[in-house]
Design an enzyme around this catalytic site. Structure first.
Site, PDB file in Angstrom:
ATOM      1  N   CYS A  82      12.693 -16.595  75.107  1.00 20.85           N
ATOM      2  CA  CYS A  82      12.727 -15.660  73.981  1.00 20.85           C
ATOM      3  C   CYS A  82      11.323 -15.450  73.438  1.00 20.85           C
ATOM      4  O   CYS A  82      10.601 -16.418  73.155  1.00 20.85           O
ATOM      5  CB  CYS A  82      13.636 -16.192  72.883  1.00 20.85           C
ATOM      6  N   CYS A 178      17.671 -11.051  71.741  1.00 20.81           N
ATOM      7  CA  CYS A 178      18.064 -12.457  71.566  1.00 20.81           C
ATOM      8  C   CYS A 178      18.802 -12.912  72.818  1.00 20.81           C
ATOM      9  O   CYS A 178      19.971 -12.563  73.013  1.00 20.81           O
ATOM     10  CB  CYS A 178      18.942 -12.613  70.333  1.00 20.81           C
ATOM     11  N   ASP A 377      45.400 -30.141  51.670  1.00 17.06           N
ATOM     12  CA  ASP A 377      44.030 -30.634  51.527  1.00 17.06           C
ATOM     13  C   ASP A 377      43.915 -31.923  52.330  1.00 17.06           C
ATOM     14  O   ASP A 377      44.381 -32.981  51.905  1.00 17.06           O
ATOM     15  CB  ASP A 377      43.716 -30.885  50.054  1.00 17.06           C
ATOM     16  N   CYS A 425      31.643 -31.110  65.382  1.00 14.74           N
ATOM     17  CA  CYS A 425      30.427 -30.293  65.446  1.00 14.74           C
ATOM     18  C   CYS A 425      29.268 -30.952  64.716  1.00 14.74           C
ATOM     19  O   CYS A 425      28.213 -30.334  64.539  1.00 14.74           O
ATOM     20  CB  CYS A 425      30.686 -28.897  64.881  1.00 14.74           C
TER      21      CYS A 425
END
Length: 467
Positions: A82, A178, A377, A425
């Protein structure tokens, strides 16, 4: 008690130049050397390199330096693809070959696990060689990202800059292309730049979301369907006039874009003059099920890795026709539908009611009547809720956000669910939650990287625990 003003202490800078040996990468992929008995952080430097740097910030315990030149490059160094690398804040590791990137991510996870297991007084040492690593789930390291938010900033002359945030700043880097975006999205920046320059209502766009998705256009006469459609969601701060609407329509027709106008309180396709007639976006799973979503919903940005991740989850859990499976943080049902295809029954739980409704719709439209979805929750005490107390679960899958699932794993341990599959993640919260499960008697059976975010420091991980 009296309050005294204390002036902010500005970081010391010296602009001193020096030559250093880089020892390692930190957790963010930044090179680390030693100088004056403290670490020096050098963005862009790699382990085992001899580099010339300029000190740009000094503090008591560390310094930061700018990379000037590389006297002895690493064997793992490659030329970034890039042209914006180093300015744009999106990618961190394009100067590192892909195998070394995966090693870096695996080492990071192993180090975090070792720290957390030590904090929990778990005797067994967990290092890179001790974790039961499985093969990495990979896709192409380029042109994999199917959704991105492109920033738009206007100067005092109403000239637009289009791109992504620069490193450590809110200013945008002007992006021309990109290479981590899928091909239809990669080349969109010059087109948007040209279009925005022609708008008559200036400084009226907040950002532009670009998505590659399958599309059912409800504004057409026959609800036309297109695969891999380029969808643009324009966050409009002020209403478009007819001239600008015509301009967007012209570009959309020429380049086969589907444009949605987002005015904050409502969204509607550009070519629709009727409220309440949104287009339907979807993506297909490996088993041909479809996940329907809206432009603001979270989806996994790497389509190929997502499908491979789901397949691996089913294989690791060994889902049987007799199994009752709990899917926590289920979102739109990304895992739930695949689980429902093999299991007896699936209970999906999500903390946002809108997502529960969408997951329910996705199950219904794909013909699954053996899964139900509930709003709860999951960071609270949920063991006595009907969906938890009314079932005996054989297996559980959880896929939380970056904050992890500390409260949830404590309650999973109390339920003594035999198999736990954790998709993460964020490796720091994964290590913390894994230590909790192991301290409660679970065995860490398998772990693998999911290279969802090539060229970046971010890493997705899958871990299987059994009792």
């Amino acid at each position: 008690m009296a309050n005294y003003f204390k002036a902010a202490v500005k970081p010391q800078t010296s602009n001193q130049r020096l030559t250093v040996n880089v020892d390692k990468l930190d957790m963010n992929g930044v090179g680390v050397a030693r100088w004056q008995n403290k670490p020096v952080f050098i963005a862009g430097a790699l382990p085992h390199e001899v580099v010339e740097v300029k000190i740009i910030e000094q503090k008591n315990k560390y310094a930061r330096a700018k990379l000037i030149s590389i006297n002895n490059p690493s064997d793992s160094r490659v030329t970034p693809q890039c042209l914006h690398f180093g300015v744009c804040g999106g990618c961190d590791l394009q100067m590192l070959d892909i195998e070394a990137q995966l090693d870096f991510k695996q080492n990071k996870i192993s180090e975090l696990f070792s720290r957390c297991f030590s904090d929990h007084n778990i005797v067994k040492k967990v290092g890179q060689k001790d974790l039961p690593w499985q093969a990495t789930v990979e896709s192409s390291p380029w042109h994999y990202r199917r959704k991105a938010r492109i920033g738009v900033q206007f100067d005092k002359n109403s000239q637009a800059t289009i791109g992504f945030r620069q490193k450590s700043t809110n200013q945008l880097a002007a992006i021309k292309s990109c290479p981590v975006l899928v091909e239809p999205l990669n080349a969109i920046f010059p087109l948007l730049k040209k279009l925005l320059a022609q708008l008559t209502v200036k400084s009226a766009i907040g950002h532009i979301e670009v998505i590659q998705a399958d599309l059912i256009d409800t504004t057409s006469e026959n609800n036309s369907q297109k695969e891999n459609q380029v969808v643009l969601v324009i966050r409009q701060l002020r209403a478009m006039n007819e001239t600008d609407i015509g301009l967007w329509q012209s570009y959309a027709q020429e380049h086969d874009w589907h444009v949605i106008i987002d005015e904050g309180d409502k969204q509607q396709p550009l070519n629709s003059h009727k409220e309440g007639s949104p287009s339907v976006l979807s993506y297909e799973l490996a088993d041909n099920s479809k996940i329907y979503f809206s432009s603001s919903d979270f989806i996994q940005i790497n389509h190929k890795v997502n499908n491979a991740m789901i397949s691996q989850a089913l294989a690791w859990l060994n889902v049987l026709p007799s199994d009752n499976v709990l899917d926590l943080f289920c979102g739109l049902g990304n895992f739930s539908l695949a689980l429902a295809k093999q299991a007896k029954h699936v209970v999906g739980v999500e903390g946002v009611q809108v997502m529960v409704d969408k997951a329910t719709h996705n199950a219904q439209i794909n013909g699954f009547d053996n899964c139900q979805f509930y709003h709860s929750d999951l960071n609270s005490q949920w063991l006595l809720e009907s969906w938890a107390s009314g079932h005996v679960f054989d297996k559980v899958l959880l896929d939380p956000a970056r904050a992890g699932a500390e409260e949830a794993v404590n309650q999973i341990a109390k339920l003594k669910i035999p198999s736990v599959l954790y998709v993460s993640c964020d490796p720091a919260t994964l290590a913390r939650d894994s230590a909790i499960l192991v301290s409660q008697g679970y065995n860490l059976e398998k772990i693998s990287l999911l290279d969802m975010f090539s060229q970046t420091k971010h890493v997705e991980t899958m871990v299987l625990f059994t009792q």
